[in-house]
Design a protein around this motif. Structure first.
Motif, PDB file in Angstrom:
ATOM      1  N   CYS A  40       0.084   0.447   8.623  1.00 27.48           N
ATOM      2  CA  CYS A  40       0.878  -0.740   8.339  1.00 27.48           C
ATOM      3  C   CYS A  40       2.164  -0.663   9.149  1.00 27.48           C
ATOM      4  CB  CYS A  40       1.174  -0.806   6.838  1.00 27.48           C
ATOM      5  SG  CYS A  40       2.592  -1.847   6.442  1.00 27.48           S
ATOM      6  N   GLY A  42       4.863  -1.957   8.519  1.00 19.00           N
ATOM      7  CA  GLY A  42       6.006  -1.897   7.601  1.00 19.00           C
ATOM      8  C   GLY A  42       6.252  -0.492   7.082  1.00 19.00           C
ATOM      9  N   CYS A  43       5.251   0.097   6.389  1.00 17.07           N
ATOM     10  CA  CYS A  43       5.473   1.390   5.721  1.00 17.07           C
ATOM     11  C   CYS A  43       4.798   2.552   6.446  1.00 17.07           C
ATOM     12  CB  CYS A  43       4.984   1.322   4.280  1.00 17.07           C
ATOM     13  SG  CYS A  43       3.212   0.997   4.137  1.00 17.07           S
ATOM     14  N   CYS A  65       0.373  -6.038   2.972  1.00 15.83           N
ATOM     15  CA  CYS A  65      -0.028  -4.629   2.921  1.00 15.83           C
ATOM     16  C   CYS A  65      -0.236  -4.218   1.461  1.00 15.83           C
ATOM     17  CB  CYS A  65       1.051  -3.765   3.569  1.00 15.83           C
ATOM     18  SG  CYS A  65       0.896  -2.005   3.218  1.00 15.83           S
ATOM     19  N   ASN A  67      -0.017  -1.326   0.152  1.00 12.48           N
ATOM     20  CA  ASN A  67       0.952  -0.301  -0.251  1.00 12.48           C
ATOM     21  C   ASN A  67       2.360  -0.859  -0.449  1.00 12.48           C
ATOM     22  OD1 ASN A  67       1.749   2.476  -0.733  1.00 12.48           O
ATOM     23  ND2 ASN A  67       2.725   2.374   1.279  1.00 12.48           N
ATOM     24  N   CYS A  68       2.913  -1.540   0.582  1.00  8.33           N
ATOM     25  CA  CYS A  68       4.319  -1.941   0.506  1.00  8.33           C
ATOM     26  C   CYS A  68       4.523  -3.448   0.383  1.00  8.33           C
ATOM     27  CB  CYS A  68       5.088  -1.419   1.726  1.00  8.33           C
ATOM     28  SG  CYS A  68       4.679  -2.290   3.247  1.00  8.33           S
TER      29      CYS A  68
HETATM   30 ZN   LIG Z   1       2.864  -1.308   4.238  1.00  3.80          ZN
END
Ligand SMILES: [Zn+2]
Length: 301
Positions: A40, A42-43, A65, A67-68
């Motif tokens: 991802c 982002g994270c 995502c 996760n985040c």
């Molecule tokens: Zn993420």
């Protein structure tokens, strides 16, 4: 009708689209497209295999995502679906397996280049240079029609004629863009078209040959001009509204003229992604070029 082969082409296209997404994200940053696994942006957490299913995962996760929760661009799903559809079209448009393979390779290269140019204004050498080579090599498997058949009738071997036609397409396409770029630089003193566009047109010419290359140049400038006009109109509308708000006493005609001047000035500093239009024109020509030209000729003859 047997749906097995069309389904295979479509699914293979979806998967290949997934790989193109990795290329579009990583090539401009000069990162490896092989490792590490998809993560991802982002994270940076690696994306699980079950969250990496083309198109479906993006829809199920609603473009976020797992996760985040960072937003994942719809471009991922669009590229996968588009590659799937173009692979399917390749299957139906081609007269042989070699031709279908050639159309799939060309579609993949063009989708990769179109989206990279749109997002980063770059046309990576890692796609264009091997692409030119693949275009030339493909002419040894699928015959490219062109001037060599006319001027070099003493040559019997179709592969040599085809390769010469492919080479002629590459030289015509890249030469034309290079000429325009140099002319523009001489007149304006700034770079209008990058050298990436020159290599892109060499690739397109090598795959499509001289006749289709002319169509690509024509359609590409048509698409580019339409985009330019729409772009200026959009800026003009915004500036016109702003002038009317800020200077209510100004006559509308004058406000409109001033807004237009300022919009065309703003547009000049805007860097047009020519690769997007040339690439799109090449896709249209590759799949519908022959139909398009005969339709056009029927209008006048
Ligand atoms: Zn993420």
């Amino acid at each position: 009708m047997n749906a097995f082969f069309p389904a295979v082409f479509f699914l293979f296209g979806l998967l290949f689209g997934s790989f193109l997404n990795v290329c579009i994200y990583r090539l401009p940053q000069e990162l490896s497209v092989v490792s590490p696994r998809s993560f991802c942006p982002g994270c940076k957490v690696p994306i699980a295999a079950y969250d990496n299913i083309p198109v479906l995962s993006w829809i199920i996760l609603r473009g976020k995502c797992r996760n985040c929760g960072a937003r994942i661009s719809p471009r991922y799903a669009v590229v996968e679906l588009l590659t799937g559809v173009l692979f399917l079209l390749s299957y139906f448009a081609a007269g042989s397996i070699a031709e279908a393979a050639k159309l799939c390779v060309l579609s993949s290269l063009l989708i990769g280049l179109i989206f990279t140019d749109a997002e980063t204004k770059l046309l990576p050498d890692l796609l264009t240079k091997p692409g030119i080579l693949l275009g030339l090599l493909s002419s040894l498997m699928v015959s490219v029609e062109g001037p060599a058949h006319f001027f070099l009738r003493s040559i019997q071997d179709w592969r040599i004629l085809s390769l010469l036609n492919s080479l002629a397409g590459a030289i015509l396409g890249s030469g034309f863009i290079l000429g325009i770029a140099l002319l523009y630089e001489a007149v304006r003193g700034v770079e209008g078209m990058g050298r990436g566009d020159v290599k892109l047109m060499a690739l397109i010419g090598a795959f499509l040959g001289v006749k289709q290359t002319l169509l690509v140049l024509l359609l590409g400038s048509l698409f580019g001009s339409c985009f330019g006009v729409l772009m200026i109109l959009r800026i003009w509308r915004k500036r016109f509204a702003r002038r009317r708000r800020k200077l209510p006493s100004e006559p509308p005609g004058q406000a409109s003229r001033r807004a237009w001047q300022s919009a065309s000035l703003a547009y000049r500093s805007f860097q047009i992604p020519f690769g997007v239009f040339l690439g799109t024109a090449a896709l249209v020509s590759a799949f519908w070029g022959t139909a398009l030209v005969s339709w056009y000729l029927k209008l006048y003859w």
